[in-house]
Design an enzyme around this catalytic site. Structure first.
Site, PDB file in Angstrom:
ATOM      1  N   HIS A  80     -26.051   7.960  77.652  1.00  0.00           N
ATOM      2  CA  HIS A  80     -25.203   7.799  78.700  1.00  0.00           C
ATOM      3  C   HIS A  80     -23.793   7.396  78.476  1.00  0.00           C
ATOM      4  O   HIS A  80     -23.684   6.981  77.164  1.00  0.00           O
ATOM      5  CB  HIS A  80     -25.912   6.558  79.650  1.00  0.00           C
TER       6      HIS A  80
ATOM      7  N   ASP B  55     -30.698   3.155  73.802  1.00  0.00           N
ATOM      8  CA  ASP B  55     -31.480   2.104  73.399  1.00  0.00           C
ATOM      9  C   ASP B  55     -31.394   2.465  71.532  1.00  0.00           C
ATOM     10  O   ASP B  55     -31.117   3.624  71.277  1.00  0.00           O
ATOM     11  CB  ASP B  55     -32.932   2.363  73.917  1.00  0.00           C
TER      12      ASP B  55
ATOM     13  N   SER C  33     -32.341  10.239  66.750  1.00  0.00           N
ATOM     14  CA  SER C  33     -31.314  10.216  65.909  1.00  0.00           C
ATOM     15  C   SER C  33     -30.211   9.317  65.845  1.00  0.00           C
ATOM     16  O   SER C  33     -30.535   8.194  66.160  1.00  0.00           O
ATOM     17  CB  SER C  33     -30.520  11.657  66.162  1.00  0.00           C
TER      18      SER C  33
END
Length: 281
Positions: free
Chosen positions: A144, A88, A247
């Site tokens: 992911h 995201d 980050s």
């Protein structure tokens, strides 16, 4: 130089990050509750998506920040030829790697060799494709796999811990190639793929699913771990790593492999599992 930019250079990055880490891992009830409540309200964290939506259930702020999502909260693009967004966040930049140069912001770029800490490994990505995704404090902080691959090696590259917010990206030359980072090299059915976990000010913790905590400890020399003999295979959309706080993650693909999804550009909001690129026929 503006005051903010000057402070970005002058601050004791690692000392501040170490202090923030101590706060994040504290199980003092009042401190933990205050940190969770402050971040939830300030950044608009949507806890309804969390596997555990009750903020009081988290033993530390860090466990809240690295929270899992409910099953089905994110889905992989159903097209088997779609390479997936790894996290995201928002696109910082994406596009073609011009020779060996990766665009950072107006007037700023860095080389693939600088980012990876390895000029030889970087050659495979010259003329390829990159995507840089910035994770804000409100985002899901697990990363992911864009595509299935077998872990070949990791490279822990020491560096500074500049902020990776939009203002710093505009002002600090070669920012992503200067910050402490963990480079993860995978072998895939189309060739090499690199996923780079970039640390930042107050955001310096990186963990992987195969070895646990990698950063900190902060590095003084480049450290390479060879995983060729360990048969670590991760599938498309499978969790690979997480940040303690927020980050940036950078994905590098070799030339001729894939075409970026239409509409992706700087500041585009993105979600884990959506189409990052389409595999070339």
């Amino acid at each position: 130089m503006s005051l903010v930019t000057w402070l970005t250079y002058a601050l004791p990055h690692r000392a501040l990050s170490s202090a923030a880490r101590a706060l994040a891992y504290s199980d003092t009830p009042r401190l933990k509750a205050w940190l969770i409540d402050t971040v939830t309200r300030r950044f608009g964290v949507d806890l309804s998506e969390a596997a555990q939506p009750d903020p009081a259930s988290y033993p530390t702020f860090n466990s809240f920040f690295t929270r899992a999502l409910k099953p089905g909260a994110r889905m992989a693009d159903p097209d088997p030829d779609a390479l997936l967004m790894p996290a995201d966040g928002r696109i910082s930049q994406c596009g073609a790697i011009e020779g060996d140069r990766i665009f950072q912001a107006k007037g700023q770029s860095f080389t693939t060799g600088e980012l990876l800490g390895d000029d030889e490994a970087a050659r495979a990505f010259e003329g390829g494709t990159f995507a840089t995704v910035y994770l804000s404090p409100k985002d899901y902080h697990r990363v992911h796999m864009p595509w299935g691959g077998r872990l070949r090696e990791t490279v822990h590259v020491p560096g500074r811990l500049f902020s990776v917010g939009p203002a710093a990206v505009q002002r600090v030359p070669r920012l992503f190639a200067r910050n402490e980072r963990l480079v993860c090299h995978f072998d895939t059915d189309f060739g090499p793929m690199a996923v780079v976990m970039v640390g930042a000010l107050l955001v310096s913790g990186v963990e992987t699913v195969w070895s646990g905590e990698e950063i900190p400890a902060y590095g003084r020399v480049v450290t390479v771990k060879d995983y060729r003999g360990e048969a670590i295979q991760l599938e498309r959309f499978e969790e690979m790593a997480r940040f303690n706080y927020g980050s940036t993650v950078v994905v590098l693909l070799p030339p001729g492999v894939a075409t970026l999804a239409p509409g992706l550009a700087a500041e585009t909001a993105v979600r884990l599992g959506q189409r990052l690129a389409t595999r070339a026929a």
